[in-house]
Design an enzyme around this catalytic site. Sequence first.
Site, PDB file in Angstrom:
ATOM      1  N   LYS A  17     -10.177   0.530  -2.095  1.00 45.40           N
ATOM      2  CA  LYS A  17     -10.005   0.243  -0.674  1.00 45.40           C
ATOM      3  C   LYS A  17     -10.364   1.479   0.142  1.00 45.40           C
ATOM      4  CE  LYS A  17      -6.613  -1.180   2.841  1.00 45.40           C
ATOM      5  NZ  LYS A  17      -5.284  -1.767   3.085  1.00 45.40           N
ATOM      6  N   ASP A  25       0.861  -1.188   0.000  1.00 48.42           N
ATOM      7  CA  ASP A  25       0.000   0.000   0.000  1.00 48.42           C
ATOM      8  C   ASP A  25       0.896   1.236   0.000  1.00 48.42           C
ATOM      9  OD1 ASP A  25      -2.044  -1.842   0.289  1.00 48.42           O
ATOM     10  OD2 ASP A  25      -3.108  -0.694   1.822  1.00 48.42           O
ATOM     11  N   LYS A  56      -6.858   3.662  -3.012  1.00 54.64           N
ATOM     12  CA  LYS A  56      -7.192   3.617  -1.585  1.00 54.64           C
ATOM     13  C   LYS A  56      -7.416   5.032  -1.085  1.00 54.64           C
ATOM     14  CE  LYS A  56      -5.069   2.305   2.866  1.00 54.64           C
ATOM     15  NZ  LYS A  56      -3.900   1.637   3.480  1.00 54.64           N
TER      16      LYS A  56
END
Length: 223
Positions: free
Chosen positions: A183, A92, A154
């Site tokens: 996400k 991430d 995200k």
Amino acid sequence: MNKQDLINMIDYTLLKPTASKADITTFCNETIEHGFKTVFVNPYYVSYAHSLLSPHNIKVGVPIGFSLGGATTHTKVEETKEAIKNGAVEIDMLINLGALKSKEYDVVKNDITEVVKASEGLLTKVIIETALLTKEEKITASELIVEAGGDFVKTATGFNGGGATVEDVQLLRSVVGKNFGVKAAGGVRNYQDAVDIVNAGANRIGASGAIAIISGKTSQTSY
């Protein structure tokens, strides 16, 4: 949404800077007990978490360029490579927010592309920190992530104010299309928040308060 479906979608996280090794041990034991499939810990703890969780087929993920995004691309790439060597299987990364604000879109895209390359096919999610962006910047960032080969957009780290909102998730989903990952992280504090976020288009949730969420309580943390 039933409890198991929600558990399968949550990345359980422990990213606070003061987390001790004992905290990580407790966290990993909780992960095993509640059946979460993926955890995220800071790079320093990836190897240790992997040693505890790999026998249970639980994946360890790592944040890259966390939590400001301003590291150089070279630094993010090397951080990614080391994390993978230590057992991380999901990445991430945080985009270069300064470059985005400066409209240096080639820099932003290259930053993502190089980390995706370093990930060597592992799932790569790209954090855009929605609370700090205009609507147009959210759209541009999402488009750049798709172009650069990321797997997910995200919403947030949870460390820089704000977090996932239904409106933002709907926007991101509309930009990246139905087959791309979205996400939601930051601000998902209870079961209803999670359901609302999933209905808005998220197919993964990041939460440090995951146990409270699946237990029908309200988490006191924002990340």
